[in-house]
Design a protein around this motif. Structure first.
Motif, mmCIF file in Angstrom:
data_model
loop_
_atom_site.group_PDB
_atom_site.id
_atom_site.type_symbol
_atom_site.label_atom_id
_atom_site.label_comp_id
_atom_site.label_asym_id
_atom_site.label_seq_id
_atom_site.Cartn_x
_atom_site.Cartn_y
_atom_site.Cartn_z
ATOM 1 N N UNK A 108 34.582 -4.603 -16.091
ATOM 2 C CA UNK A 108 34.240 -3.981 -14.811
ATOM 3 C C UNK A 108 35.131 -4.548 -13.719
ATOM 4 N N UNK A 109 36.116 -3.762 -13.331
ATOM 5 C CA UNK A 109 37.063 -4.214 -12.306
ATOM 6 C C UNK A 109 36.403 -4.337 -10.931
ATOM 7 N N UNK A 110 35.229 -3.738 -10.791
ATOM 8 C CA UNK A 110 34.487 -3.802 -9.528
ATOM 9 C C UNK A 110 33.236 -4.669 -9.674
ATOM 10 N N UNK A 116 26.505 -7.667 -6.430
ATOM 11 C CA UNK A 116 25.786 -7.630 -5.154
ATOM 12 C C UNK A 116 24.531 -6.779 -5.252
ATOM 13 N N UNK A 117 24.605 -5.683 -6.020
ATOM 14 C CA UNK A 117 23.465 -4.782 -6.168
ATOM 15 C C UNK A 117 22.497 -5.253 -7.239
ATOM 16 N N UNK A 118 23.027 -5.716 -8.385
ATOM 17 C CA UNK A 118 22.188 -5.963 -9.564
ATOM 18 C C UNK A 118 22.074 -7.438 -9.962
ATOM 19 N N UNK A 119 22.777 -8.312 -9.290
ATOM 20 C CA UNK A 119 22.722 -9.726 -9.657
ATOM 21 C C UNK A 119 23.802 -10.129 -10.632
ATOM 22 N N UNK A 120 24.022 -9.311 -11.647
ATOM 23 C CA UNK A 120 25.091 -9.505 -12.622
ATOM 24 C C UNK A 120 25.714 -8.151 -12.907
ATOM 25 N N UNK A 121 26.927 -8.154 -13.414
ATOM 26 C CA UNK A 121 27.645 -6.905 -13.651
ATOM 27 C C UNK A 121 27.567 -6.479 -15.108
ATOM 28 N N UNK A 122 27.359 -5.194 -15.377
ATOM 29 C CA UNK A 122 27.527 -4.685 -16.740
ATOM 30 C C UNK A 122 28.994 -4.386 -17.011
ATOM 31 N N UNK A 129 31.945 5.902 -11.323
ATOM 32 C CA UNK A 129 31.894 5.249 -10.025
ATOM 33 C C UNK A 129 32.654 3.925 -9.978
ATOM 34 N N UNK A 130 32.884 3.525 -8.736
ATOM 35 C CA UNK A 130 33.562 2.262 -8.478
ATOM 36 C C UNK A 130 32.581 1.105 -8.362
ATOM 37 N N UNK A 131 31.363 1.310 -8.812
ATOM 38 C CA UNK A 131 30.460 0.200 -9.130
ATOM 39 C C UNK A 131 30.720 -0.296 -10.544
ATOM 40 N N UNK A 132 31.327 0.577 -11.350
ATOM 41 C CA UNK A 132 31.478 0.297 -12.778
ATOM 42 C C UNK A 132 32.932 0.416 -13.219
ATOM 43 N N UNK A 133 33.824 0.017 -12.327
ATOM 44 C CA UNK A 133 35.225 -0.103 -12.717
ATOM 45 C C UNK A 133 36.146 0.956 -12.178
ATOM 46 N N UNK A 134 35.613 2.098 -11.764
ATOM 47 C CA UNK A 134 36.459 3.151 -11.231
ATOM 48 C C UNK A 134 37.439 3.725 -12.232
#
Length: 389
Positions: A108-110, A116-122, A129-134
């Protein structure tokens, strides 16, 4: 190349975009032979997925033929026919090594936005979306596949694209939903949502040994497909779902309940779903958990609630007290697709299931914008759309 791109709520376009290129030695480029519109793509279409940018290429259910490979991509060769999982995974990190590919720490490049939203990134995902790497998606003529030595699975030539395409997402997702239920002989499984994922969850529950499946929806074509698979069906617009499940289970409740709907249930389904929709529309909430509330109440004591419908943020008035006091287990995930691929491909090859049953509409990329509307509005009995670039 041509691709389907995002231009704001309700505005999907087929337009020319730059061809993908090898950017990393582990990349591959595939020529897309089939792709699909997923129910979770409709969340993008409806404008509720954050961090979508104008011109983003959509799509995460993709298969095709390898036309180029990077110098360090040793698994694939030009000419291979492959299905591409929607999860992008490195294969080497803490989570990938444990089979949790959708939690990959590296793709996940983003990741800072997600943290910031979820505590940790998947993991990073294609076209989401650019929440998940774009990452550019696969509703296109060509797709760049990062970490191509980990994700794609080579598939046999004797099976059609529409029998194999759904290994990319909805078949593993439906199967995981049923597997989460830890099904025992005699179990009754209730499934909310008879869209594509729900249909695979129904069939997977039976494959895993469920005695009965109760399927909940109101679309006649979806209920008909569920009934054809052997499910007992409930039209939520005509019955009280809780009372009906109580009656069908002699007052005990379902052994496990699957939420295959997620954040966008029918806003007319109940008073609480209407309130949820109003909260989202006025920026007082992020999600609409009507189905989840109902699934919790309909699950028997010490049963399991399996969640594969997409949620994005914070849920309001979820009856956690009911779940805690009655000993419910919750299991949920974005599907770590790679861990399911070999066994599900075997299911298809052996004839246990022909995933093409779910396809109702076909078209080209040029037809895509209109077919998004058809799928969203459930027009013409639409259950699943497959596009051929």
């Amino acid at each position: 190349m041509k691709a389907l791109t995002f231009h704001g709520r309700g505005d999907i376009r087929c337009e020319s975009v730059p061809d993908p290129k090898i950017e990393d030695p582990r990349d591959a480029i595939i020529k897309v032979t089939a792709c699909a519109i997923c129910g979770s793509d409709l969340h993008i279409f409806d404008g509720i997925v954050p961090e979508m940018h104008t011109g983003d290429v959509l799509g995460h259910e993709t298969m095709g033929e390898v036309v180029e490979v990077g110098s360090e991509s040793k698994k694939l060769k030009v000419g291979d026919r492959v299905v591409v999982p929607f999860t992008i995974s490195c294969g080497e990190c803490f989570f990938c090594q444990r089979g949790y590919f959708s939690a990959c720490e590296r793709t996940n490049r983003d990741h800072a936005k997600a943290e910031k939203l979820w505590g940790h990134s998947p993991a990073g995902l294609f076209g989401y979306s650019h929440l998940l790497g774009g990452y550019a998606g696969g509703q296109a003529e060509y797709l760049r596949v990062p970490h191509a030595d980990v994700g794609p699975i080579k598939v046999p030539s004797q099976l059609r694209d529409d029998q194999l395409l759904f290994l990319s997402d909805i078949f593993p997702t439906g199967y995981m939903a049923a597997e989460f239920c830890d099904i025992k002989p005699g179990d009754v499984i209730a499934i909310w949502g008879c869209g594509p994922v729900g249909q695979f969850a129904i069939r997977s529950a039976f494959l895993l040994g469920a005695e009965r499946v109760i399927a909940i929806d109101k679309a006649p074509e979806r209920l008909s497909l569920a009934k054809a698979a052997g499910a007992e069906t409930l039209d939520y617009s005509k019955v009280d779902v809780y009372e009906a499940i109580q009656s069908l289970t002699k007052g005990r409740g379902a052994d496990a309940c699957i939420d295959a709907v997620g954040t966008e249930p029918d806003p007319t389904a109940s008073i609480d779903s209407m309130i949820d929709r109003a909260k989202v529309a006025t920026f007082l909430g992020t999600d609409q958990p009507h189905v989840l509330r109902q699934a919790i109440h309909c699950c028997r004591n010490f049963g399991t609630v399996s969640i594969v419908g997409v949620y994005a943020g914070f849920l309001d008035k979820v009856p956690l007290g009911s779940a805690m006091n009655r000993g419910l287990t919750f299991r949920m995930a974005q599907t770590p697709v790679q861990r399911y691929l070999p066994r599900l491909l075997e299911r298809i090859e052996s004839g246990d299931i022909d995933p093409s049953f779910v396809v109702t509409h076909r078209g080209s990329l040029e037809d895509g914008p209109e077919l998004y509307k058809t799928f969203r509005d459930r027009k013409d009995g639409c259950v699943k759309v497959v596009l051929t670039p």
